[in-house]
Design a protein around this motif. Structure first.
Motif, PDB file in Angstrom:
ATOM      1  N   ASN A 152       0.680  -0.735  -0.369  1.00 27.50           N
ATOM      2  CA  ASN A 152       0.035  -0.200  -0.074  1.00 27.50           C
ATOM      3  C   ASN A 152       1.109   1.385   0.130  1.00 27.50           C
ATOM      4  O   ASN A 152       0.085   2.414  -0.521  1.00 27.50           O
ATOM      5  CB  ASN A 152      -0.906  -0.765   1.000  1.00 27.50           C
ATOM      6  N   ASP A 153       1.953   1.324   0.303  1.00 27.80           N
ATOM      7  CA  ASP A 153       2.940   2.607   0.537  1.00 27.80           C
ATOM      8  C   ASP A 153       3.697   2.503  -0.361  1.00 27.80           C
ATOM      9  O   ASP A 153       3.705   1.823  -1.831  1.00 27.80           O
ATOM     10  CB  ASP A 153       3.835   1.863   1.305  1.00 27.80           C
ATOM     11  N   ASP A 154       3.992   3.967  -0.759  1.00 30.69           N
ATOM     12  CA  ASP A 154       4.383   4.458  -2.644  1.00 30.69           C
ATOM     13  C   ASP A 154       6.039   4.073  -2.123  1.00 30.69           C
ATOM     14  O   ASP A 154       6.204   3.380  -1.563  1.00 30.69           O
ATOM     15  CB  ASP A 154       4.218   5.584  -2.278  1.00 30.69           C
ATOM     16  N   ARG A 155       6.517   4.021  -3.246  1.00 33.57           N
ATOM     17  CA  ARG A 155       7.887   3.558  -3.693  1.00 33.57           C
ATOM     18  C   ARG A 155       9.048   4.499  -2.667  1.00 33.57           C
ATOM     19  O   ARG A 155       9.967   4.138  -1.573  1.00 33.57           O
ATOM     20  CB  ARG A 155       8.816   3.749  -4.971  1.00 33.57           C
ATOM     21  N   GLU A 156       8.368   6.128  -2.373  1.00 31.39           N
ATOM     22  CA  GLU A 156       9.447   7.087  -1.893  1.00 31.39           C
ATOM     23  C   GLU A 156       9.343   5.962  -0.072  1.00 31.39           C
ATOM     24  O   GLU A 156      10.507   5.637   0.775  1.00 31.39           O
ATOM     25  CB  GLU A 156       9.081   8.005  -1.694  1.00 31.39           C
ATOM     26  N   LEU A 157       7.863   6.114   0.286  1.00 34.24           N
ATOM     27  CA  LEU A 157       7.540   5.483   1.598  1.00 34.24           C
ATOM     28  C   LEU A 157       8.614   4.715   2.371  1.00 34.24           C
ATOM     29  O   LEU A 157       8.695   4.387   3.102  1.00 34.24           O
ATOM     30  CB  LEU A 157       6.139   5.720   2.055  1.00 34.24           C
ATOM     31  N   THR A 158       8.407   3.344   1.173  1.00 36.51           N
ATOM     32  CA  THR A 158       8.905   2.069   1.260  1.00 36.51           C
ATOM     33  C   THR A 158      10.852   2.325   1.333  1.00 36.51           C
ATOM     34  O   THR A 158      10.737   1.598   1.907  1.00 36.51           O
ATOM     35  CB  THR A 158       8.618   0.798   0.646  1.00 36.51           C
ATOM     36  N   GLY A 159      10.776   2.528   0.851  1.00 37.34           N
ATOM     37  CA  GLY A 159      12.436   2.807   0.622  1.00 37.34           C
ATOM     38  C   GLY A 159      12.935   3.613   2.214  1.00 37.34           C
ATOM     39  O   GLY A 159      13.873   3.566   2.722  1.00 37.34           O
ATOM     40  N   LEU A 160      12.269   4.319   3.054  1.00 37.83           N
ATOM     41  CA  LEU A 160      12.598   5.689   4.099  1.00 37.83           C
ATOM     42  C   LEU A 160      12.539   4.138   5.216  1.00 37.83           C
ATOM     43  O   LEU A 160      13.472   4.402   5.945  1.00 37.83           O
ATOM     44  CB  LEU A 160      12.142   6.549   4.466  1.00 37.83           C
ATOM     45  N   LYS A 161      11.266   3.509   4.892  1.00 36.42           N
ATOM     46  CA  LYS A 161      11.422   2.616   5.948  1.00 36.42           C
ATOM     47  C   LYS A 161      12.051   1.654   5.595  1.00 36.42           C
ATOM     48  O   LYS A 161      12.662   0.936   7.011  1.00 36.42           O
ATOM     49  CB  LYS A 161       9.709   1.627   5.647  1.00 36.42           C
ATOM     50  N   LEU A 162      12.772   1.028   4.860  1.00 31.86           N
ATOM     51  CA  LEU A 162      13.435  -0.212   4.744  1.00 31.86           C
ATOM     52  C   LEU A 162      15.040   0.311   4.765  1.00 31.86           C
ATOM     53  O   LEU A 162      16.046   0.074   5.508  1.00 31.86           O
ATOM     54  CB  LEU A 162      13.554  -0.177   2.681  1.00 31.86           C
ATOM     55  N   ASP A 163      15.616   1.992   4.566  1.00 34.84           N
ATOM     56  CA  ASP A 163      16.491   2.349   5.310  1.00 34.84           C
ATOM     57  C   ASP A 163      16.874   2.585   6.751  1.00 34.84           C
ATOM     58  O   ASP A 163      17.420   2.048   7.505  1.00 34.84           O
ATOM     59  CB  ASP A 163      16.901   4.087   4.750  1.00 34.84           C
ATOM     60  N   TYR A 164      15.165   2.662   7.709  1.00 33.76           N
ATOM     61  CA  TYR A 164      15.161   2.628   8.711  1.00 33.76           C
ATOM     62  C   TYR A 164      15.636   0.862   9.232  1.00 33.76           C
ATOM     63  O   TYR A 164      15.686   1.052  10.221  1.00 33.76           O
ATOM     64  CB  TYR A 164      13.929   3.543   9.057  1.00 33.76           C
ATOM     65  N   ASP A 165      15.151   0.361   8.215  1.00 34.97           N
ATOM     66  CA  ASP A 165      15.542  -1.260   8.926  1.00 34.97           C
ATOM     67  C   ASP A 165      17.281  -1.282   8.843  1.00 34.97           C
ATOM     68  O   ASP A 165      17.717  -2.014  10.515  1.00 34.97           O
ATOM     69  CB  ASP A 165      14.514  -1.891   8.001  1.00 34.97           C
ATOM     70  N   LEU A 166      17.632  -0.521   8.080  1.00 36.04           N
ATOM     71  CA  LEU A 166      18.972  -1.327   8.283  1.00 36.04           C
ATOM     72  C   LEU A 166      19.648  -0.330   9.893  1.00 36.04           C
ATOM     73  O   LEU A 166      20.549  -0.288   9.891  1.00 36.04           O
ATOM     74  CB  LEU A 166      19.561  -1.048   6.684  1.00 36.04           C
TER      75      LEU A 166
END
Ligand SMILES: C[S@@+](CC[C@H](N)C(=O)[O-])C[C@H]1O[C@@H](n2cnc3c(N)ncnc32)[C@H](O)[C@@H]1O
Length: 367
Positions: free
Chosen positions: A309-323
């Motif tokens: 459901n999230d757009d690519r930019e939002l998912t990218g931010l969340k995945l950056d945070y994950d690392l």
């Protein structure tokens, strides 16, 4: 591939090249943003009260005259990245009414978040996230990947945990920087509080576990003055903090015992820990709210990854945070099904989850 190969293949290769180079040099955009924050470009434009020319900015920032062209190049990238706008206007100089024009820079919504006098200022996040203590460890990832040890990248690189580093008395400025960054993030919650008043209505007491210097609890306390709030954190974090009639600071260890309350708040806590330790924390939270029976609850504010459901930019931010969480703490950002497992493993019977504050989620757990 030679010069004569077909055009599609070449164009694909060139696109791939651009993609790769762009990711290699992403750090330049991050560091240019950090420079803008350190220089106080947004503050200068804000206090000037109107868009500024390059020379006005350089003078307000007290730059050496040899750095005016450097500022121009930084502004060009920062403008391209959406932090400033650049427009051409009729010259405002005295005697400049003869059709002369000048180029001026103005703020955009993202750079407004760097204005220090505003409660929504995120400059401490830029400072903390791009501090050498968060970045240097990345040079050791090759070694880390070949180690058969459960160390975080931070530990592998420095020989100590990030918590240990923060908590060392001699590094108290770094602890302050970390707590300032957390507090800045919490102040963004002010607007969201309007939308989620129902979450706190009807509660008599609340304990903010790992609440740091109490930035979020103070906002909640302002909105609900009758709610008895406790900020619970490690003893040295809350040692010199003073509360008010309905806001007190308590030191302790959330893995051992959490003060009793109608509700427990966990903001940016569980993403610091792996599943096993997160379940432990949640079980302690469940004990803390047990006096309220079925009416008690745990309120989590954290990230929920939702690639569908999230757009690519939002998912990218969340995945950056994950690392970031993985490398610094051995923590993680979780997908909904991972949250669900954690919640049920800790013995809660139901939960609901809603997006909040742009990229976070509010998760309410019931016993
Ligand atoms: C990522 S910060 C979040 C701070 C705050 N909740 C916020 O969002 O601004 C994590 C907090 O957990 C606290 N913490 C870490 N270990 C703890 C423990 N064992 N008991 C209580 N608090 C702890 C840290 O001191 C820190 O303030």
């Amino acid at each position: 591939m030679g010069f004569c190969s077909n055009g599609t293949e070449e164009s694909e290769l060139y696109h791939a090249q651009i993609h790769l180079y762009k990711h290699v040099y992403n750090f330049v955009s991050s560091m240019a943003l950090k420079s803008a924050m350190e220089l106080g470009i947004a503050d200068a434009i804000h206090s000037h009260g109107e868009p500024m020319t390059l020379f006005e900015l350089a003078s307000a920032l007290k730059l050496h005259h040899s750095k005016v062209c450097v500022l121009h190049r930084f502004l060009r990238l920062l403008t391209h990245n959406g932090f400033f706008t650049k427009t051409t206007v009729a010259s405002r100089k005295e005697g400049g009414g003869g059709g002369e024009e000048e180029t001026v820079y103005d703020l955009t919504p993202p750079s407004t978040l760097l204005i220090r006098s505003k409660s929504t200022c995120l400059a401490p996040i830029v400072k903390g996230a791009l501090h050498s203590s968060s970045l240097d460890m990345w040079h050791f990832s090759e070694k880390w990947f070949t180690e058969d040890k459960e160390l975080t990248l931070y530990e592998s690189a420095t020989g100590e945990s990030f918590w240990g580093f923060l908590n060392k008395a001699t590094e108290s400025d770094t602890l302050g920087m970390f707590q300032d960054a957390m507090a800045a993030d919490s102040r963004m919650f002010k607007m969201a509080l309007e939308e989620c008043k129902h979450v706190f209505e009807g509660l008599g007491s609340l304990v903010d576990v790992g609440g740091g210097n109490g930035a979020l609890t103070r906002l909640i306390n302002e909105a609900f003055p009758h709610l008895k709030c406790t900020v619970f954190d490690q003893p040295h974090v809350v040692a010199n903090l003073t509360g008010t009639e309905n806001l007190n600071f308590v030191g302790g260890d959330m893995f051992k015992s959490i003060p009793s309350a109608d509700a427990v708040l966990l903001k940016w806590i569980l993403h610091d820990w792996n599943d096993e330790l997160s379940v432990k924390i949640l079980k302690k939270c469940k004990e803390a709210i047990s006096g309220k029976g079925k009416e008690g609850k745990v309120i989590i504010i954290d990230i929920a990854i939702d690639e569908t459901n999230d757009d690519r930019e939002l998912t990218g931010l969340k995945l950056d945070y994950d690392l970031v969480m993985l490398t610094m703490f051995n923590g993680k950002e979780r997908e909904r099904k991972e949250w669900e497992k954690l919640i049920y493993d800790a013995g809660f019977s139901s939960y609901n989850i809603t997006p909040i504050c742009g990229f976070k989620s509010l998760i309410q757990l019931y016993p």
